[in-house]
Design an enzyme around this catalytic site. Structure first.
Site, PDB file in Angstrom:
ATOM      1  CD  GLU A  91      -2.852  -1.198   2.349  1.00 50.57           C
ATOM      2  OE1 GLU A  91      -4.062  -1.334   2.162  1.00 50.57           O
ATOM      3  OE2 GLU A  91      -2.340  -1.159   3.468  1.00 50.57           O
ATOM      4  CB  CYS A 104       2.819   7.071   3.511  1.00 46.81           C
ATOM      5  SG  CYS A 104       3.303   5.833   4.703  1.00 46.81           S
ATOM      6  CB  CYS A 111       7.478  -5.778   8.419  1.00 45.79           C
ATOM      7  SG  CYS A 111       8.905  -5.093   9.304  1.00 45.79           S
ATOM      8  CB  CYS A 115       6.465  -3.669  16.027  1.00 43.93           C
ATOM      9  SG  CYS A 115       8.118  -3.175  15.534  1.00 43.93           S
ATOM     10  CB  CYS A 118       3.187  -2.821  13.485  1.00 43.46           C
ATOM     11  SG  CYS A 118       3.304  -2.616  11.703  1.00 43.46           S
ATOM     12  CB  CYS A 344       0.547   5.031  11.605  1.00 45.04           C
ATOM     13  SG  CYS A 344       0.977   6.683  11.187  1.00 45.04           S
TER      14      CYS A 344
HETATM   15  N1  SAH Z   1       9.304  -0.106   9.687  1.00 45.82           N
HETATM   16  C1  SAH Z   1       9.470   1.279   9.840  1.00 45.82           C
HETATM   17  C2  SAH Z   1       8.574   2.100   8.956  1.00 45.82           C
HETATM   18  C3  SAH Z   1       7.150   1.645   8.791  1.00 45.82           C
HETATM   19  S1  SAH Z   1       6.101   1.785  10.198  1.00 45.82           S
HETATM   20  C4  SAH Z   1       9.330   1.699  11.281  1.00 45.82           C
HETATM   21  O1  SAH Z   1       8.902   0.889  12.093  1.00 45.82           O
HETATM   22  O2  SAH Z   1       9.688   2.824  11.588  1.00 45.82           O
HETATM   23  C5  SAH Z   1       5.799   3.533  10.256  1.00 45.82           C
HETATM   24  C6  SAH Z   1       5.388   4.042  11.630  1.00 45.82           C
HETATM   25  O3  SAH Z   1       4.068   3.597  11.979  1.00 45.82           O
HETATM   26  C7  SAH Z   1       6.303   3.572  12.736  1.00 45.82           C
HETATM   27  O4  SAH Z   1       6.657   4.608  13.598  1.00 45.82           O
HETATM   28  C8  SAH Z   1       5.446   2.578  13.430  1.00 45.82           C
HETATM   29  O5  SAH Z   1       5.865   2.400  14.729  1.00 45.82           O
HETATM   30  C9  SAH Z   1       4.077   3.182  13.326  1.00 45.82           C
HETATM   31  N2  SAH Z   1       3.002   2.220  13.585  1.00 45.82           N
HETATM   32  C10 SAH Z   1       3.002   0.902  13.326  1.00 45.82           C
HETATM   33  N3  SAH Z   1       1.845   0.341  13.729  1.00 45.82           N
HETATM   34  C11 SAH Z   1       1.086   1.337  14.245  1.00 45.82           C
HETATM   35  C12 SAH Z   1      -0.231   1.393  14.768  1.00 45.82           C
HETATM   36  N4  SAH Z   1      -0.998   0.311  14.843  1.00 45.82           N
HETATM   37  N5  SAH Z   1      -0.694   2.582  15.193  1.00 45.82           N
HETATM   38  C13 SAH Z   1       0.054   3.688  15.079  1.00 45.82           C
HETATM   39  N6  SAH Z   1       1.305   3.697  14.571  1.00 45.82           N
HETATM   40  C14 SAH Z   1       1.819   2.536  14.159  1.00 45.82           C
HETATM   41 FE1  SF4 Z   2       7.911  -3.562  10.714  1.00 46.23          FE
HETATM   42 FE2  SF4 Z   2       5.646  -2.513  11.591  1.00 46.23          FE
HETATM   43 FE3  SF4 Z   2       7.718  -2.743  13.256  1.00 46.23          FE
HETATM   44 FE4  SF4 Z   2       7.807  -0.925  11.252  1.00 46.23          FE
HETATM   45  S1  SF4 Z   2       6.395  -0.937  12.996  1.00 46.23           S
HETATM   46  S2  SF4 Z   2       9.428  -2.379  11.856  1.00 46.23           S
HETATM   47  S3  SF4 Z   2       6.643  -2.031   9.649  1.00 46.23           S
HETATM   48  S4  SF4 Z   2       6.605  -4.445  12.282  1.00 46.23           S
END
Ligand code: SAH
Ligand code: SF4
Length: 381
Positions: A91, A104, A111, A115, A118, A344
């Site tokens: 996306e 974005c 990934c 996390c 996420c 996000c």
């Molecule tokens: N992998 C990279 C970039 C993609 S995620 C990273 O982790 O930085 C982009 C941003 O979205 C990151 O700061 C991540 O922590 C945030 N993010 C991921 N899941 C989220 C969620 N469910 N709600 C709000 N922010 C989230």
């Molecule tokens: Fe991967 Fe999501 Fe963690 Fe970013 S926030 S490193 S996209 S798992």
């Protein structure tokens, strides 16, 4: 198999053209046609000699990604789902604001970092995108929007690598894509308007500062190792002190730059007063060694499998105030596009069901027959 020219930065395209017996300035012309004018048909390229156009026809192509769907939010945010084959989709999200247009961009299908908060992380890792697949998102969005808005002016002024995936775990594809974004013959974006967001892949942060020092956002989410180990598993490999030292080194040659720390606010997990206090200590300790930073608090966008909840707004505000009172520049991110799941962490393009992808692609073909101007930004309700 002919080469997809979206895969090359200008240097790469020059090497490709050299292989065809063509001079470097031809590569520059070609690069400008592709990225500045959005051309995908060599016959359009009127200032290229016919002999070169013929060579290109038989050795090269310019192919975007198939669009599976397009959703437009009531706030003007647009989300595209692109097919990257084998049942995977990625996306991209366009976020219009008064003074800028931000795209974005995704770097991976899925990934591997995993996390907890996420949804991309929950879906697991499928594969790295190629340089061409990263750039195809910008190429498509920029030229779609120009056509749609009937303008020759640049529409996308900022790129954030904050879509699906960990960009620094796809380093070799990322760097030529970033170079094309910055190249005056490409998208001509200044290095401060291109942001790589990382969960903290320390060795690649070091390399990025040497190879292509764009703006850096670091996804922090926790003020101590015990909590960060749990939320961002990569912390077990690269703990906070090492991460902070790497941020300091990243800034060493750029006195006006700063790191943006992203902090996703999770109800009862990382949003308590003591977390704010620990965060202030962490940053102040490293400020003495040259850490300059800003905080961006992100309201968590919940999804069922996470088992986590969004912090109440008052708590996010109280957390922000604590940081601000300690002299740390702190903003709270406005959530955009959440009515179309474009916010996000809501990006989860892994379409497991291949038949569904095929149906959606078939639907997209119907959309593609409609002249772009008649789409007139339909809003999803
Ligand atoms: N992998 C990279 C970039 C993609 S995620 C990273 O982790 O930085 C982009 C941003 O979205 C990151 O700061 C991540 O922590 C945030 N993010 C991921 N899941 C989220 C969620 N469910 N709600 C709000 N922010 C989230
Ligand atoms: Fe991967 Fe999501 Fe963690 Fe970013 S926030 S490193 S996209 S798992």
């Amino acid at each position: 198999m002919t080469a997809n020219l979206l895969e090359f930065d200008l240097e790469g395209l020059a090497v490709f053209c050299d292989g065809l017996g063509e001079k470097r300035f031809r590569a520059t012309q070609l690069f400008r046609w592709i990225h500045q004018r959005g051309a995908s048909d060599f016959n359009q390229m009127s200032d290229l000699a016919k002999s070169l156009r013929q060579k290109l026809q038989s050795h090269a192509h310019i192919s975007a990604l198939p669009v599976i769907s397009q959703h437009i939010s009531s706030d003007g945010t647009i989300k595209w789902l692109f097919d990257v084959g084998d049942g995977n989709a990625i996306e991209s999200v366009f976020i219009p604001e008064d003074d800028r247009g931000t795209l974005c961009v995704s770097s991976q299908a899925g990934c591997a970092v995993g996390c907890r908060f996420c949804s991309t992380g929950h879906q697991g890792f499928s594969r790295n995108l190629t340089t061409g697949e990263i750039l195809a998102q910008l190429w498509f969005a920029e030229h779609f929007l120009r056509q749609h808005l009937k303008t020759d002016e640049r529409v996308i002024s900022n790129v954030v690598m904050m879509g699906m995936g960990e960009p620094l775990q796809n380093y070799s594809a990322l760097v030529p894509a970033l170079r094309t974004m910055l190249d005056d013959h490409g998208y001509g974006l200044s290095r401060r308007r291109v942001t790589v967001s990382t969960s903290g892949v320390v060795p690649m942060m070091e390399r990025l500062s040497a190879d292509c020092p764009v703006a850096l956002a670091v996804s922090l989410h926790a003020p101590n190792d015990a909590l960060r180990d749990n939320l961002v598993p990569l912390n077990r490999k690269y703990p906070l002190d090492e991460l902070m030292q790497t941020c300091i080194a990243y800034l060493a040659h750029a006195p006006r730059d700063f790191i943006t720390f992203e902090y996703c606010m999770l109800d009862g997990v990382n949003d308590q007063p003591e977390h704010a206090e620990q965060l202030i200590d962490l940053v102040q300790k490293h400020a003495r060694q040259g850490l300059r930073c800003k905080f961006n608090l992100i309201p968590f966008n919940p999804f069922p499998a996470s088992g986590l909840l969004r912090s109440p707004h008052a708590r996010v505000q109280a957390f922000a105030k604590k940081l601000q009172d300690a002299g740390l520049v702190t903003t709270i991110r406005k959530t955009r596009g959440d009515d179309i799941d474009a916010a996000c962490g809501q990006l989860a393009g892994d379409v497991k069901d291949r038949t569904q992808v095929q149906t959606r692609i078939a639907q997209q073909r119907t959309i593609a027959l409609v002249p772009v101007s008649s789409l007139d930004y339909p809003r999803d309700q």
